[in-house]
Motif scaffolding. Sequence first.
Motif, PDB file in Angstrom:
ATOM      1  N   GLU A   1      24.089  26.645 -46.902  1.00  0.00           N
ATOM      2  CA  GLU A   1      25.480  26.671 -47.336  1.00  0.00           C
ATOM      3  C   GLU A   1      26.416  26.673 -46.128  1.00  0.00           C
TER       4      GLU A   1
ATOM      5  N   PRO B   1      27.286  21.674 -44.909  1.00  0.00           N
ATOM      6  CA  PRO B   1      27.001  22.592 -46.014  1.00  0.00           C
ATOM      7  C   PRO B   1      26.312  21.876 -47.168  1.00  0.00           C
ATOM      8  N   LEU B   2      26.069  22.635 -48.241  1.00  0.00           N
ATOM      9  CA  LEU B   2      25.432  22.055 -49.415  1.00  0.00           C
ATOM     10  C   LEU B   2      26.263  20.938 -50.027  1.00  0.00           C
TER      11      LEU B   2
ATOM     12  N   LEU C   1      24.512  30.079 -54.443  1.00  0.00           N
ATOM     13  CA  LEU C   1      24.717  28.667 -54.117  1.00  0.00           C
ATOM     14  C   LEU C   1      23.403  27.959 -53.805  1.00  0.00           C
TER      15      LEU C   1
END
Length: 313
Positions: free
Chosen positions: A46, A85-86, A109
């Motif tokens: 993340e 990030p994701l 997440l």
Amino acid sequence: MVLMFFNEKSCVSESTPDEARQAMLDFIKVCQEVWRIHRGATLVSEVRLEDAEIAPGYYLQQWRNEPGNRDAWRFMREVLQRKAPLSGILPKPPDDQESEYRFQGEPVLGLAAAHLMKAHGLAVSLPSAPYWDAPWLTVDYELVDEDDYLKDSADVMHASSRAHVAEHEEWIRDTAEASATTGAQLWAQRQDLFPYLQFVPGVEQNLKDLQGVSLPSVREELRHLNAAAEAWRPGESEPAWAVKVVPESDTRINLGLCTFTDLDGTRQVFSLHVRFPPKPGRIHFRLIGEEGRIRVGYIGRKRLEDGVPRRAR
């Protein structure tokens, strides 16, 4: 491709710095075990992992800078090729749709991403709490759009120990291999999929010429050969074969039908072979004992005296 989605919630604990150090080393072993199975696996986070607080007041950046952890960090940084990030990995949801994933009431997440990308995703955690010691985790989720509302739960594939990775090993291998849908892709991914095999240059064209119907069988036979090479121990005359391996007949050897150009440009006999359907497909190889490797010299139809393509001679 296999994506390992880092479960950021596994950093939330009351661990001491010493406990966090050990948890990080155990986490690295999990990633290494996935990498052993599939060299193309990637760790997705993340945020920057250096910013993660792995114990109260103790950050992964501090752990990274400690002399005893530098090799482990180098593996994460250079080998796993982290992505963050994701949001750069996940498919974009429709503009009018919102979703929320929770584990034991807390938003997650990494686990959400592993579920959304379940065809390629494996969640991975630090072993920082008893509830992460499971090969599957159940998440609750809600999906809301202008037309509908869905509330449900789902099981997410997960690993925080080598035992968990072992449980998912077949899926990891199948997922990695399924990403190669043509002979050209199989060649491009050969080092990731079959790290214990070597291939002479001519095999590239062999794979590009391979009929699509033969690709799954070739993949499977190469997997068996790779596993045999991985388990081959010094002092053993040859690997323990999980498939039928036979040498070529003297007649065909004398006709040069299993002689191919090796890595150093010399002509070598690749007598040993396995068969693959539809007949008469063959994979010819030879053993490189000093390296503990299997070197593949040819993949394709059984070579005949007449009608053999010039490039295969």
